[in-house]
Design a protein around this motif. Structure first.
Motif, short mmCIF file in Angstrom:
data_model
loop_
_atom_site.label_atom_id
_atom_site.label_comp_id
_atom_site.label_asym_id
_atom_site.label_seq_id
_atom_site.Cartn_x
_atom_site.Cartn_y
_atom_site.Cartn_z
N GLY A 123 0.82 -1.20 0.00
CA GLY A 123 0.00 0.00 0.00
C GLY A 123 0.86 1.25 0.00
O GLY A 123 2.08 1.18 0.18
N PRO A 124 0.25 2.42 -0.19
CA PRO A 124 0.99 3.67 -0.08
C PRO A 124 1.45 3.88 1.36
O PRO A 124 0.97 3.22 2.28
N ASP A 125 2.35 4.81 1.54
CA ASP A 125 2.82 5.10 2.89
C ASP A 125 1.70 5.66 3.75
O ASP A 125 1.64 5.40 4.96
N LEU A 126 0.82 6.42 3.13
CA LEU A 126 -0.25 7.07 3.88
C LEU A 126 -1.60 6.73 3.24
O LEU A 126 -1.91 7.17 2.14
N PHE A 127 -2.37 5.88 3.92
CA PHE A 127 -3.71 5.52 3.47
C PHE A 127 -4.46 4.94 4.65
O PHE A 127 -3.89 4.74 5.73
N TRP A 128 -5.77 4.67 4.49
CA TRP A 128 -6.54 4.09 5.59
C TRP A 128 -6.18 2.60 5.67
O TRP A 128 -6.72 1.77 4.95
N PRO A 164 6.42 5.12 -0.62
CA PRO A 164 6.31 6.55 -0.32
C PRO A 164 5.31 7.27 -1.22
O PRO A 164 5.23 6.99 -2.42
N ASN A 165 4.54 8.17 -0.62
CA ASN A 165 3.67 9.02 -1.42
C ASN A 165 4.52 10.08 -2.13
O ASN A 165 5.67 10.31 -1.77
N LYS A 166 3.94 10.72 -3.12
CA LYS A 166 4.63 11.81 -3.79
C LYS A 166 4.76 13.00 -2.85
O LYS A 166 4.16 13.03 -1.77
N LYS A 167 5.51 14.02 -3.26
CA LYS A 167 5.72 15.18 -2.40
C LYS A 167 4.40 15.88 -2.07
O LYS A 167 4.26 16.48 -1.00
N ASP A 168 3.46 15.82 -3.00
CA ASP A 168 2.16 16.44 -2.75
C ASP A 168 1.20 15.48 -2.05
O ASP A 168 0.01 15.75 -1.94
N LEU A 169 1.74 14.36 -1.57
CA LEU A 169 1.03 13.32 -0.82
C LEU A 169 0.06 12.51 -1.67
O LEU A 169 -0.74 11.73 -1.15
N ALA A 170 0.13 12.67 -2.99
CA ALA A 170 -0.65 11.82 -3.88
C ALA A 170 -0.04 10.42 -3.90
O ALA A 170 1.17 10.24 -3.68
N ILE A 171 -0.86 9.41 -4.19
CA ILE A 171 -0.36 8.04 -4.31
C ILE A 171 0.48 7.94 -5.58
O ILE A 171 0.07 8.37 -6.65
N ASP A 172 1.67 7.37 -5.45
CA ASP A 172 2.58 7.22 -6.57
C ASP A 172 2.31 5.88 -7.26
O ASP A 172 2.86 4.85 -6.87
N LEU A 173 1.46 5.90 -8.27
CA LEU A 173 1.07 4.65 -8.91
C LEU A 173 2.23 3.96 -9.62
O LEU A 173 2.31 2.73 -9.63
N ASP A 174 3.12 4.73 -10.21
CA ASP A 174 4.27 4.13 -10.90
C ASP A 174 5.16 3.39 -9.91
O ASP A 174 5.61 2.27 -10.17
N ILE A 223 -5.44 0.16 -2.59
CA ILE A 223 -5.55 1.56 -2.96
C ILE A 223 -6.84 2.12 -2.38
O ILE A 223 -7.90 1.50 -2.50
N THR A 224 -6.79 3.28 -1.74
CA THR A 224 -7.99 3.97 -1.27
C THR A 224 -8.18 5.21 -2.14
O THR A 224 -7.28 6.04 -2.22
N ASN A 225 -9.33 5.32 -2.79
CA ASN A 225 -9.54 6.42 -3.72
C ASN A 225 -10.99 6.89 -3.69
O ASN A 225 -11.90 6.13 -4.00
N PRO A 245 -5.99 9.68 4.84
CA PRO A 245 -6.57 10.96 5.26
C PRO A 245 -6.33 12.14 4.32
O PRO A 245 -6.70 13.27 4.67
N THR A 246 -5.72 11.95 3.18
CA THR A 246 -5.32 13.10 2.36
C THR A 246 -6.48 13.74 1.63
O THR A 246 -6.44 14.93 1.33
N GLY A 247 -7.51 12.97 1.30
CA GLY A 247 -8.63 13.50 0.54
C GLY A 247 -8.38 13.60 -0.95
O GLY A 247 -9.25 14.03 -1.70
N ARG A 248 -7.19 13.18 -1.40
CA ARG A 248 -6.83 13.33 -2.80
C ARG A 248 -7.48 12.25 -3.66
O ARG A 248 -7.61 11.09 -3.25
N LEU A 249 -7.84 12.65 -4.88
CA LEU A 249 -8.46 11.76 -5.84
C LEU A 249 -7.50 11.49 -6.99
O LEU A 249 -6.92 12.42 -7.55
#
Length: 389
Positions: free
Chosen positions: A128-133, A152-162, A177-179, A183-187
């Motif tokens: 999973g990403p570094d930061l997710f539920w 690790p998430n990207k610098k903007d805390l988005a999930i780094d799919l690559d 994947i949580t989408n 807690p970031t709220g990012r889509l």
């Protein structure tokens, strides 16, 4: 619970219940004798508390759901909820053009997410990403499974799919994947997520938790359910706990291939996690577009208040496609900020993992959100004083 669940699966816990009763541990007379005089039961936050820490929707259940709850409780409270479950399964199946055998119901999405994690852990690690539920994906760790492999998430805390795709090897039993993410709220961009899911599902099982999908601007476009229908090795989880306002009623579901549904259901309790009132509320709410629009409008209004309040206090936040906002406190400490808000009876979240300066606030009732906004200056001052002490 899957549509083809047997009576044995649905009633599988009755033997244990009978044994407990026969042992004399629980009897109706004994229970009555041991029950003290009860004070008023709280079914929500205490009076005066602004509860903005759990992403609940305080505007639900809808009027239609409340009416259905009363009817179901009066007419069906004494009976197992099998017929109502079948009705909800049929409704979900019809909307997505799948069969009821592709769906499992559970008491909120948490159980079915945990079952999926437990099943997948028998095949390998969870990625999973570094930061997710991550609460449900941690479930296997309690039984000795390896910890989640985090990317690790990207610098903007988005999930780094690559980076997520590059991390998949033979040791990975499932990707989570949580989408939109919590807690970031990012889509995530739906086209990029679809591409990732198709590629990744050729290597391992992919789980997409869509708890907040209905809160996005275009729920169908952002959903990966069509990939399940197309035959990819993907499972999607949904819940009635968020936009439908039924967090306390506990109804959720998973959509997967019939094979994956049957496999994951082996780790659950079937219909024993379901209740008449929750199912009735879900059935009444599922196609209530007017109520869903009302809730989304309230969430948008609340997010506008918060974003304006943050800007006025020199703070920023991530863009949110959910009913919560992830606030950047700069050099501040999110736990101290949470404590300062709690002193004013405003409940928000504190630190997530190593992200010490990020604070999550849920969108609750408008008056409660306004209390949060009004309290920001003093909470920041209290936080800073404690940091400098």
């Amino acid at each position: 619970m899957s549509h083809n669940v047997s009576r044995r699966l649905f009633l599988g816990g009755s033997a244990a219940a009978t044994a407990i009763g026969a042992s004399g541990l629980i009897t109706s007379a004994g229970l009555q004798a041991a029950t003290p005089a009860m004070s008023k039961v709280l079914y929500g936050p205490k009076p005066g508390i602004a509860k903005l820490n759990a992403n609940e929707n305080p505007f639900g259940p809808s009027k239609a759901a409340l009416k259905a709850i009363a009817t179901a409780s009066a007419e069906g409270g004494a009976y197992y909820a099998y017929p109502a479950a079948m009705t909800l399964l049929d409704m979900i199946a019809e909307r997505h053009g799948i069969t009821p055998k592709n769906i499992s119901l559970s008491a909120g999405s948490s159980p079915i997410l945990s079952y999926a994690a437990l099943a997948a852990s028998k095949k390998g690690k969870i990625l999973g990403p570094d930061l997710f539920w991550d609460t449900t994906s941690k479930a296997p760790e309690k039984q000795g499974a390896p910890e989640i492999v985090r990317v690790p998430n990207k610098k903007d805390l988005a999930i780094d799919l690559d980076a997520m795709y590059a991390a998949i090897d033979d040791s990975v039993g499932m990707v989570h994947i949580t989408n939109p993410n919590n807690p970031t709220g990012r889509l995530l961009d739906p086209a990029k997520l679809r591409e990732f899911c198709i590629k990744a599902s050729k290597k391992t099982l992919v789980l997409v938790d869509e708890a907040y999908n209905e809160l996005t601007d275009d729920p169908p476009a952002n959903s990966m359910i069509p990939l399940v229908k197309a035959g990819h090795n993907i499972i999607v989880a949904r819940t009635f706990s968020k936009i439908y306002g039924l967090a306390g009623m506990r109804v959720g579901y998973m959509i997967a291939s019939e094979e994956n549904t049957e496999w994951i259901n082996r780790y659950g309790m079937g219909g024993y996690t379901l209740n008449q009132a929750g199912l009735a509320a879900a059935i009444a709410s599922y196609n209530d577009e007017a109520f869903l629009t009302f809730v989304k409008d309230k969430v948008i209004e609340a997010k506008g208040l918060v974003m304006d309040g943050l800007k006025a206090n020199g703070l920023t936040a991530l863009p949110s496609s959910t009913n919560f906002i992830f606030v950047d406190l700069g050099k501040g400490d999110a736990e101290l900020f949470r404590a300062a808000m709690a002193e004013k009876d405003i409940h928000i979240r504190g630190i997530y993992r190593t992200y010490t300066n990020w604070s999550r606030v849920s969108m609750g009732k408008i008056a409660d959100v306004q209390r949060y906004v009004d309290a920001i200056p003093q909470a920041l001052e209290t936080m800073t004083k404690k940091q400098n002490a």
